[in-house]
Design a protein around this motif. Sequence first.
Motif, mmCIF file in Angstrom:
data_model
loop_
_atom_site.group_PDB
_atom_site.id
_atom_site.type_symbol
_atom_site.label_atom_id
_atom_site.label_comp_id
_atom_site.label_asym_id
_atom_site.label_seq_id
_atom_site.Cartn_x
_atom_site.Cartn_y
_atom_site.Cartn_z
ATOM 1 N N ASP A 1 47.385 51.588 58.327
ATOM 2 C CA ASP A 1 48.239 50.483 57.868
ATOM 3 C C ASP A 1 48.661 50.660 56.407
ATOM 4 O OD1 ASP A 1 45.613 50.094 57.194
ATOM 5 O OD2 ASP A 1 45.449 48.073 57.984
ATOM 6 N N PHE A 2 48.000 51.542 55.680
ATOM 7 C CA PHE A 2 48.446 51.856 54.326
ATOM 8 C C PHE A 2 49.204 53.188 54.297
ATOM 9 C CE2 PHE A 2 45.540 48.496 53.527
ATOM 10 C CZ PHE A 2 45.993 47.899 52.354
ATOM 11 N N MET B 1 44.220 44.745 41.325
ATOM 12 C CA MET B 1 44.962 45.988 41.119
ATOM 13 C C MET B 1 45.902 45.892 39.922
ATOM 14 S SD MET B 1 43.481 47.989 42.978
ATOM 15 C CE MET B 1 44.380 49.368 42.278
ATOM 16 N N SER C 1 48.840 44.753 50.634
ATOM 17 C CA SER C 1 48.562 45.500 49.407
ATOM 18 C C SER C 1 47.078 45.847 49.367
ATOM 19 C CB SER C 1 48.892 44.650 48.199
ATOM 20 O OG SER C 1 48.007 43.544 48.160
ATOM 21 N N VAL C 2 46.726 46.685 48.401
ATOM 22 C CA VAL C 2 45.321 47.042 48.217
ATOM 23 C C VAL C 2 44.507 45.794 47.862
ATOM 24 C CG1 VAL C 2 43.712 48.374 46.781
ATOM 25 C CG2 VAL C 2 45.781 49.452 47.663
ATOM 26 N N ASP C 3 45.093 44.885 47.086
ATOM 27 C CA ASP C 3 44.387 43.632 46.776
ATOM 28 C C ASP C 3 43.934 42.928 48.063
ATOM 29 O OD1 ASP C 3 44.266 43.472 43.953
ATOM 30 O OD2 ASP C 3 46.411 43.047 43.885
ATOM 31 N N TRP D 1 29.938 43.703 44.667
ATOM 32 C CA TRP D 1 30.974 44.277 43.803
ATOM 33 C C TRP D 1 31.954 43.184 43.454
ATOM 34 C CZ3 TRP D 1 35.819 47.002 45.947
ATOM 35 C CH2 TRP D 1 36.516 47.651 44.922
ATOM 36 N N LEU E 1 43.317 44.265 50.914
ATOM 37 C CA LEU E 1 42.244 45.052 51.542
ATOM 38 C C LEU E 1 40.906 44.769 50.855
ATOM 39 C CD1 LEU E 1 41.395 47.395 53.480
ATOM 40 C CD2 LEU E 1 41.943 48.967 51.622
ATOM 41 N N LEU E 2 40.933 44.758 49.540
ATOM 42 C CA LEU E 2 39.691 44.546 48.797
ATOM 43 C C LEU E 2 39.107 43.166 49.078
ATOM 44 C CD1 LEU E 2 40.521 46.098 45.279
ATOM 45 C CD2 LEU E 2 39.707 47.223 47.330
ATOM 46 N N GLN E 3 39.986 42.203 49.347
ATOM 47 C CA GLN E 3 39.523 40.825 49.590
ATOM 48 C C GLN E 3 39.163 40.594 51.053
ATOM 49 O OE1 GLN E 3 39.345 38.354 47.278
ATOM 50 N NE2 GLN E 3 40.446 39.205 45.531
ATOM 51 N N TRP F 1 38.625 53.612 49.478
ATOM 52 C CA TRP F 1 39.541 52.592 48.960
ATOM 53 C C TRP F 1 40.101 52.975 47.591
ATOM 54 C CZ3 TRP F 1 37.224 47.107 50.469
ATOM 55 C CH2 TRP F 1 37.228 47.018 51.871
ATOM 56 N N GLU G 1 48.686 53.643 46.094
ATOM 57 C CA GLU G 1 49.553 52.507 45.773
ATOM 58 C C GLU G 1 50.087 52.613 44.342
ATOM 59 O OE1 GLU G 1 48.830 48.205 47.177
ATOM 60 O OE2 GLU G 1 48.193 48.154 45.083
ATOM 61 N N ARG H 1 32.129 41.084 46.956
ATOM 62 C CA ARG H 1 31.894 41.573 48.305
ATOM 63 C C ARG H 1 30.815 42.638 48.209
ATOM 64 N NH1 ARG H 1 36.159 43.373 51.159
ATOM 65 N NH2 ARG H 1 34.609 44.287 52.526
ATOM 66 N N ILE I 1 35.253 42.064 42.879
ATOM 67 C CA ILE I 1 36.475 42.720 43.362
ATOM 68 C C ILE I 1 37.506 42.778 42.231
ATOM 69 C CG2 ILE I 1 38.344 42.592 45.046
ATOM 70 C CD1 ILE I 1 36.381 41.022 46.856
ATOM 71 N N TYR J 1 47.396 43.371 56.098
ATOM 72 C CA TYR J 1 47.372 43.678 54.669
ATOM 73 C C TYR J 1 48.753 44.054 54.145
ATOM 74 C CZ TYR J 1 42.507 44.388 56.079
ATOM 75 O OH TYR J 1 41.268 44.251 56.621
ATOM 76 N N SER K 1 49.309 45.082 60.938
ATOM 77 C CA SER K 1 48.334 44.956 59.844
ATOM 78 C C SER K 1 48.438 43.604 59.165
ATOM 79 C CB SER K 1 48.563 46.057 58.820
ATOM 80 O OG SER K 1 47.738 45.841 57.703
#
Lengths: 615, 342
Positions: free
Chosen positions: A282-283, A421, B328-330, A416, B332-334, A247, A254, A237, A418, B326, B324
């Motif tokens: 949302d997080f 995690m 997880s962070v995964d 980047w 979000l990144l995608q 991020w 997390e 991305r 991706i 999303y 949302s």
Amino acid sequence: MSKKTDVIEREEVVVRFAGDSGDGMQLTGTLFSDTSAFIGNDLSTFPDYPSEIRAPQGTIGGVSGFQVHFGHKQVNTPGDYADVLVAMNPAALKANLKLIKSGGTIIVDQDSFTEKNFRKAGYQTDDPIKEDQLEGYNIIKAPISTLTKETLKDEGLDPKSILRSKNMFALGMVYWLFDRPLKYTEQFFERKFKKKPKVIDANKKVLEAGYNYAETVELLTPTYRVSPAPIEKGIYRNIDGNKATAWGFIAASEKSGLQLFCGSYPITPASEILQELSTRRDFGVKTFQAEDEIAGICTAIGASFAGSLGVTTTSGPGLALKSEALGLAVMAELPLVVVDVQRGGPSTGLPTKPEQSDLLQALYGRNGESPVVVIAASTPSNCFYYAFTAAKIALEHMVPVVLMTDGFLANGSEPWRIPKMADYPDIHPPFVPQGEKDWMPYARDPEKLSRTWAVPGQPGYEHRIGGLEKDELKGSVSHDPQNHERMVYLREEKVNRVVQDVPDLKVEGEPSGEILLVGWGGTYGHLRTALDELQKEGHSVGLAHFNYIRPLPANTHQVLNQFNRIVVCELNRGQFIDYLAMQHPHHTYLKYNKVQGQPFTTVEITEHVKKLLEA
Amino acid sequence: MANNNDQSTKLTAKDFKSDQEVRWCPGCGDHAIMNAIQRALPQMNIPREKFAFISGIGCSSRFPYYMNTYGFHGIHGRASAIASGTKSANPDLSVWQITGDGDSMAIGGNHLIHTVRRNVDLNIVIFNNEIYGLTKGQYSPTSKYGAVTKTSPYGTIENPFHPGELVIGAQGKFFARSVDLNMKLNQEIFLEAQKHKGTSVVEILQNCVIYNDKAHAVIADKKHREDRQLVLRHGEPMIFGKNRDKGIVLEGLRLKVVEIGKDGYTEDDILVHDAKTKDPGIHLMLANMQYPEFPVAVGIIRSVEADTYEHKLEEQIDQVREQSEYQSVDDLLQSGNTWEVK
């Protein structure tokens, strides 16, 4: 000019879009970059915009630019000089003259070439081509405004909206020039204007019209092809430094299981971090737009006290305001991350321009012996990794960390790969386990020297912290002279021990030899490109780029020892070089500095090194 | 807020005293204020570990060290910001800010008004002694006009802030005032401040025996206080005086002191205190009453319900989370535009 269409394969190309700050050049550049990324080019971008939102139309001060460098090979910088310049008015032409490669292609909107606009741009005559001696360039004068109006005359749009889409006409022309598909940009229109089918239609039409115009008039010759770059497999991305920073903190939240709290105050060029984090409710991210910079950091410290991951984001002037509170976090030994997106200083300085002149402020800009960890990101995308790492260090070592980026990284973007995690480590803050007997707030982990963390709400661990000197163990107020000295050394040693988490410094290029280029932070792309070029020419040069400033990597001395001369390149008057010389005095350092609010160019560095080698 | 539990109901004032030696000057009003708070806390049915006392700099700001609760002694003026961060991060805590007139009205004025405007659920106790004590006797933003101090040897030429006016001007929802030695009223106020959801500001007129002795004596003195203080209680008429024969009436758009039974005034003419009315007009007039024209109002002057910052923050998080895409962070990144390099 040839009338025949040739297709020329190019390794890399730099395109610069320039226009009035209201002309939508940032969007045009971003769309072009996205398409280039989708078809597999490696790339790097850099927006160059004025600090005024809308400076007077048509003047040089109001010119906004966006440069994209894309290639069939690895691309590390937005490029020194543009092969193609799109200039939406005479001011954009004049402002960017020095940034075009000799003999390059210049696309101008002929309709903007009016007497009024010439005067506003500061041209003496009505012929800028002659006045600026551009005869040797490939000048394409296209009636962009007229043709845009013509294309949309039956769409029922008001004249203002019609003219606003002329940037898409220019984009269409550039797509044709580089043999790029329109579909990714068309998909963007469909997403962006979901509820306005008329606008989707109009933008598509103008984009196609630009593309077709370039094809039919056959003036834009030759066309260039830049094939996909051989880059590592994976999902990619585009990302800019500020988003990557935001991020990175969410990832740290997390991986630590802690709530992320960002107390902050808007400041150029850091505001986008706060903006992105505000979106990420949302997080569970709590953002607090404070009344000032001081309240920004203080709310973050208050949140850390309560057991959250406390973060504050700013730029140089804001860091100055936060100094006292940063000292409080040093004393209270709470985890905290302060992001400094550096810009030109002193004072308000150059708000939108990159510089590396806050380093000494980050290291030393506080009262008392007040050590903090300082780390720096070096590419737009690795802001993610270093934001994550800053948070990890802060939380595991109970120490404030300053993360340095700059306006160049913050606004620049690149593709980047991706990460997953699952490949990132968990974060383990030293929370005191429930039921611990005889717990003392300032008792330390023997390895890290971090104190254990009890947070309000945990029964049995009620304790007080604060800015007054602490008793070595109990954490109560102590004015004992010996205790104070011990605490000063302990706080410093705690920061020094972060070195256990710092990877060894890598040398790129030659592992030993004549000249070692040294850089830190956002100059990596330019130094790396300069290194490649110098090596191609057979010079004995290496590059050591620092991401960890305090503490320095453990092998720093070894690395420096392998070279005869060490050239420290910085966008300031020489701050890292002084620090480095203080930490490692037994080397000879040379400095190479630029303080113009602009990144290095690759040529500047290669020329400088070659001169040194010749001397 | 915290639930009742057995442990907390058994707590006494003693449980809230830390092992640190209290270092305020003998005779300082701070001692009495701390006693009142330590007596009030066990009555709140909140477990001890849920209290956080946060302060800035100044004599009063040493307070957290003397409390056996969680505490944070911050930097000058910034306690409101630190406390706002703590409360926003963990709304389950009972967060108290202890501050003085220098800390909250001068260097921390900006933070105070914005905290009040946001309505973060803090209990802010301002120890107002109208002087800088810790730095040994310079005038403060609440020093009376003309006050002679070390930095105003010819008298101040600045108009003082009135905390109540500032708080109400900043859209404050809760403001109370009292005098340091009035233990009973102070406990009452602290209990109400804790119950009130939102920023509660309590101004305590506190005596600095060393640098500004008897600054409030003219109204606080035992001999005169009943005649010179009006104790406000919601729903009760504004009557005061040793003989309960004086009261406040509204005449035109202004307050006026009258004697009951004189000039045709009866008890029915006396204003009845409504602390809960949203309109701040009368509260502002009450907060601004100055001796000798008026008695000084003490008690809860204003207490108006409103949603709190941290509650709205959590509510927003819940709402956005629900919608949302999303997990997880995964994810979000995608998100957004991605492409695969094969």
